[in-house]
Design an enzyme around this catalytic site. Structure first.
Site, mmCIF file in Angstrom:
data_model
loop_
_atom_site.group_PDB
_atom_site.id
_atom_site.type_symbol
_atom_site.label_atom_id
_atom_site.label_comp_id
_atom_site.label_asym_id
_atom_site.label_seq_id
_atom_site.Cartn_x
_atom_site.Cartn_y
_atom_site.Cartn_z
ATOM 1 N N HIS A 1 -28.527 45.250 -0.882
ATOM 2 C CA HIS A 1 -27.715 46.476 -0.826
ATOM 3 C C HIS A 1 -27.846 47.145 0.546
ATOM 4 C CE1 HIS A 1 -27.405 46.036 -5.181
ATOM 5 N NE2 HIS A 1 -28.715 45.889 -5.191
ATOM 6 N N SER B 1 12.339 8.403 -4.865
ATOM 7 C CA SER B 1 11.708 8.869 -3.623
ATOM 8 C C SER B 1 10.296 9.359 -3.855
ATOM 9 C CB SER B 1 12.539 9.997 -3.002
ATOM 10 O OG SER B 1 13.812 9.541 -2.634
ATOM 11 N N SER C 1 -15.936 41.238 27.688
ATOM 12 C CA SER C 1 -15.050 42.386 27.550
ATOM 13 C C SER C 1 -14.371 42.618 28.884
ATOM 14 C CB SER C 1 -15.845 43.631 27.140
ATOM 15 O OG SER C 1 -15.064 44.799 27.286
#
Length: 469
Positions: free
Chosen positions: A177, A129, A301
């Protein structure tokens, strides 16, 4: 409400998952390659081509090459595979309780109508198979990647590339950063993403899709027991390659799936880069670098009518995470198998379509989200003008160059700029006053006095050209 009081929806033809329900239209093209029905069609395809291959090569004594019309009729079993075929296969499998055996019987039923019922024993000859399954999955995944996923991903990269080219000259404050840093241009930053994504697509485009057909434990034992005079390795190689795959000569009962793990790792890496892009664009929207073009009639919203939410990018993030969860699991699971065979790969591979579906949905959402963006050039310009301290790097480097050239009074440039700029804002007037009092050569002084945060971005616009090279 008690469960007994609920109206059961289980008997209705309703989708359990979002990909087959809410998002069906976005992922529908994958159904033709990665659905259970597509897998069965590809199994039929592999079995039919194996039968044709064995007869055309006269591998077995007593067989003959098929007439062209007989080969065509066999291939029509594949090209005419439809919903009725799916239902018939399901009926056969309900009896065999074995999916590949059902395919063998399905094909065998049709041989009499083609006039080759004497070749029934040749269907699935020498195969386990997994010979059929590994080739069927490879054909399906290859088709899905090359005809659906890659075209969509490439179109998205082209979209980002076009945006990069259109915005290459628009100056933008960098943030390292999260803090103001040396300016760049919007186009150059978009180009970085397009370049990264494009590299992954190049890797994916070079994927090898491996396949094998060599029997129950990869030894050709049944093949040589039945027909010892045939060159079964050559029969296997030419067949696998005729399917458009790369032949794997050394396997257990299963093809080792390493190529799948490699592919899924590459797709997952593309997804992660795209996820990073989504979070960056979301952040740029939040600080006003991009304005979103409202969709007529849409609600941002339920309570705040002013909002236009970056939902396309948020939706993409979630779908990329789901896709990668599945891709990572597939890549880890598929490379392992207990001894010569276990069935963990069989269950795992049924989720390949879902993994690609969530990635394709994310790609679609990012593309739609980008179409609704406007660059807020005024916001970008204002941000730059509020951060004149970023010119400290340029001034320090000019002072170093002046010192090397012998100009006196250029000592401690970093410390002097640090005292002026660190942790405090410096406006244009203060920066120009500082530059004028440094004692630089006239040429260097004038060059720095002409510099602004909006013009201090090096060759950023030219770097975008690397996308077309």
């Amino acid at each position: 409400m008690a469960d007994s009081a609920r109206i059961s929806l289980a008997s209705e033809p309703l989708a359990l998952g979002a990909l087959d329900g809410r998002y069906r239209s976005a992922v529908a093209p994958l159904v033709d390659y990665l659905s259970e029905a597509a897998l069965n069609r590809d199994r039929v395809h592999v079995e039919v081509e194996w039968l044709i291959h064995l007869t055309s090569q006269s591998v077995l004594p007593g067989t003959r090459p098929l007439a062209p019309e007989q080969a065509d009729a066999l291939r029509k079993i594949v090209t005419e595979f439809d919903a009725g075929s799916v239902a018939e296969l399901a009926e056969i499998e309900a009896v065999t309780v074995h999916d590949v055996k059902a395919v063998e019987y399905y094909i065998g039923r049709r041989l009499r109508g083609i006039g080759i019922e004497d070749l029934t024993a040749l269907v699935h000859f020498g195969c386990t198979s997994e010979d059929i399954n590994n080739l069927s999955y490879a054909v399906g995944v290859k088709g899905a990647v090359e005809r659906v996923w890659l075209p969509a991903a490439r179109a998205l990269v082209e979209q980002v590339t076009a945006m990069a080219e259109a915005t290459r000259e628009i100056p933008m404050l960098s943030r390292t950063h999260g803090q103001p840093a040396t300016p760049t241009t919007l186009g150059k930053e978009l180009a970085v993403t397009a370049w990264r994504l494009g590299r992954q697509l190049d890797r994916i485009g070079r994927t090898e899709y491996l396949g094998k057909i060599n029997g129950a434990t990869g030894t050709y034992a049944a093949h040589y027991a039945s027909v010892p005079t045939a060159d079964w390795q050559e029969v296997s190689r030419t067949f696998v390659e005729a399917l458009g795959l790369t032949w794997n000569p050394l396997t257990t009962q299963i093809e080792s799936h390493d190529w799948q793990a490699e592919l899924y790792a590459d797709v997952a890496r593309f997804n992660r880069i795209l996820h990073n892009f989504c979070t960056d664009v979301w952040s740029y929207i939040s600080i006003g670098y991009f304005a979103q073009i409202p969709v007529a009639g849409a609600t941002g919203s339920s309570t705040m009518p002013h909002k236009v939410n970056p939902i396309r990018f948020e939706n993409a993030e979630a779908n990329l995470e789901i896709s990668n969860g599945l891709l990572d699991t597939l890549a880890a699971t598929l490379v392992t198998s207990r001894w010569q065979r276990d069935l963990t790969d069989s269950s795992s591979q049924r989720n390949i379509g879902t993994a690609f579906g969530h990635s394709l949905l994310a790609i679609s959402n990012v593309a739609k989200g980008l179409e609704r963006l406007d660059v807020a050039t005024d916001t970008l310009a204002d941000d730059l003008d509020r951060n004149w301290e970023v010119l400290g790097e340029a001034i320090q480097m000019v002072m170093r160059a002046e010192a090397i050239a012998g100009v006196p009074g250029m000592e401690n440039p970093y410390e002097r700029l640090k005292d002026l700029t660190r942790g405090q804002r410096v406006d244009a007037a203060r920066m120009k006053e500082f530059v004028s009092g440094l004692g630089l050569s006239d040429e260097a002084r004038d060059r720095l006095l002409r510099l602004t945060p909006a013009t201090y971005h090096g060759i950023a616009p030219l770097l975008v050209d690397h996308l077309r090279q």
